[in-house]
Every structure is written in C-alpha cells, then in structure tokens.
Design a protein around this motif. Structure first.
Motif, mmCIF file in Angstrom:
data_model
loop_
_atom_site.group_PDB
_atom_site.id
_atom_site.type_symbol
_atom_site.label_atom_id
_atom_site.label_comp_id
_atom_site.label_asym_id
_atom_site.label_seq_id
_atom_site.Cartn_x
_atom_site.Cartn_y
_atom_site.Cartn_z
ATOM 1 N N VAL A 52 20.305 -4.742 -50.847
ATOM 2 C CA VAL A 52 19.431 -4.352 -49.750
ATOM 3 C C VAL A 52 18.472 -3.292 -50.275
ATOM 4 O O VAL A 52 18.873 -2.403 -51.024
ATOM 5 N N ALA A 53 17.203 -3.413 -49.885
ATOM 6 C CA ALA A 53 16.185 -2.450 -50.331
ATOM 7 C C ALA A 53 15.205 -2.186 -49.192
ATOM 8 O O ALA A 53 15.086 -2.990 -48.268
ATOM 9 N N ARG A 54 14.525 -1.053 -49.293
ATOM 10 C CA ARG A 54 13.447 -0.788 -48.335
ATOM 11 C C ARG A 54 12.386 -1.870 -48.502
ATOM 12 O O ARG A 54 12.041 -2.250 -49.630
ATOM 13 N N GLY A 55 11.850 -2.327 -47.414
ATOM 14 C CA GLY A 55 10.829 -3.368 -47.471
ATOM 15 C C GLY A 55 9.578 -2.952 -48.214
ATOM 16 O O GLY A 55 8.880 -3.793 -48.784
ATOM 17 N N ASP A 56 9.302 -1.645 -48.263
ATOM 18 C CA ASP A 56 8.101 -1.159 -48.955
ATOM 19 C C ASP A 56 8.389 -0.685 -50.378
ATOM 20 O O ASP A 56 7.507 -0.127 -51.033
ATOM 21 N N ALA A 57 9.594 -0.936 -50.889
ATOM 22 C CA ALA A 57 9.949 -0.501 -52.241
ATOM 23 C C ALA A 57 9.180 -1.317 -53.281
ATOM 24 O O ALA A 57 8.916 -2.504 -53.087
ATOM 25 N N LYS A 58 8.826 -0.680 -54.374
ATOM 26 C CA LYS A 58 8.106 -1.361 -55.465
ATOM 27 C C LYS A 58 8.901 -2.556 -55.969
ATOM 28 O O LYS A 58 8.327 -3.605 -56.268
ATOM 29 N N LYS A 59 10.237 -2.416 -56.091
ATOM 30 C CA LYS A 59 11.035 -3.527 -56.603
ATOM 31 C C LYS A 59 10.900 -4.760 -55.721
ATOM 32 O O LYS A 59 10.888 -5.877 -56.220
ATOM 33 N N VAL A 60 10.754 -4.560 -54.436
ATOM 34 C CA VAL A 60 10.577 -5.700 -53.521
ATOM 35 C C VAL A 60 9.213 -6.345 -53.761
ATOM 36 O O VAL A 60 9.109 -7.578 -53.818
ATOM 37 N N ALA A 61 8.176 -5.544 -53.932
ATOM 38 C CA ALA A 61 6.849 -6.091 -54.238
ATOM 39 C C ALA A 61 6.878 -6.863 -55.554
ATOM 40 O O ALA A 61 6.274 -7.938 -55.666
ATOM 41 N N PHE A 62 7.598 -6.343 -56.546
ATOM 42 C CA PHE A 62 7.674 -7.013 -57.838
ATOM 43 C C PHE A 62 8.463 -8.323 -57.737
ATOM 44 O O PHE A 62 8.116 -9.313 -58.386
ATOM 45 N N VAL A 63 9.516 -8.338 -56.922
ATOM 46 C CA VAL A 63 10.255 -9.595 -56.703
ATOM 47 C C VAL A 63 9.343 -10.607 -56.017
ATOM 48 O O VAL A 63 9.322 -11.788 -56.382
ATOM 49 N N ARG A 64 8.573 -10.139 -55.054
ATOM 50 C CA ARG A 64 7.637 -11.048 -54.373
ATOM 51 C C ARG A 64 6.653 -11.674 -55.364
ATOM 52 O O ARG A 64 6.359 -12.854 -55.292
#
Length: 142
Positions: A52-64
């Motif tokens: 689980v991660a914050r929706g605005d986390a860089k790692k989430v943007a990178f996964v996207r």
C-alpha cells in the motif's frame, strides 16, 4: 528454487519490510522501503505481492509509467526478489467496501494487525492510499 513460499517466509522473518525498486522515466532506479506480503489478486485469484502506498507517491507514478516493479524480501542473509508487471488499484476502481477489504488484506499479508479497522480504513482513505499488486513473473534468490 525460489518460490512464493520462500517469499512468505522471508516476509514474516522481517515484519513484512521490503525494498521496492521501480524504474524512473530516465532509466535510473528508484527504491523505497514498504511493508508487503503475498495475497490473492481480488480480480484473478492469482497470487500477487501487494503493498500500500500514498496515491501521490513517486513510486506509484513510476509504476504507472513503467508498469513493472521488483520487490526484495530478506531475513538475515537470505533474500528473494519478486519481479513482474505491476498494477495500481485505487479507491475509484471498486466500491468502498471492496477497496477497504483489499487494503486490509495487503496489510494483514504483510504481518500487520490493527485494533480499530474503521480507523485504519479512515486513515487510508484520508491519505489517498492505493494498492500496488505485482505479478510474480520472476523470482530470484540466493
């Protein structure tokens, strides 16, 4: 041979703390420490590594942008890496109860417990948390 049973054992040995590695658009690698565990995908029923991660986390943007992630589990000197396609499941992709259940299931798979699940759900929603599910396409270990 490395498999998800090894991954589960290593996760339990270090409280679900893992290193997540994701490619940045520049080709460099971003890493961070999260809690993760193995659970069944709520849509396919197939095993996944979830965190689980914050929706605005860089790692989430990178996964996207990359569509992939690697998750390293370790305990002592033993380690296993799960690599594969990754998808993000946000609050907007399912009803509130199913979304809360998924985040709880990931937390439990990582060894977490909570005394007040309603409070947990509230915090996850307030912080805009998302689920990241990694398909174990390749598992390597020492």
């Amino acid at each position: 041979m490395a498999d998800l049973d090894l991954v589960k054992r290593l996760g339990a040995g270090d409280h679900g703390l893992v290193v997540v590695a994701v490619a940045r658009p520049s080709g460099t690698v971003s890493t961070s420490v999260v809690n993760a565990g193995v659970l069944d995908d709520p849509d396919s029923g197939e095993p996944r590594v979830g965190f689980v991660a914050r929706g605005d986390a860089k790692k989430v943007a990178f996964v996207r942008s990359s569509g992939r992630a690697a998750v390293v589990f370790r305990s002592g000197w033993e380690w296993a890496t799960v690599e594969g396609p990754a998808r993000i499941v946000g609050r907007d992709s399912r009803d509130a109860a199913a979304y809360a259940t998924l985040l709880r299931d990931i937390f439990k798979a990582a060894g977490g417990t909570h005394d007040d699940w309603d409070e947990y759900d509230r915090v996850m929603a307030t912080e805009g948390r998302v689920a990241v599910l990694v398909e174990p396409q390749r598992i390597t270990s020492n």
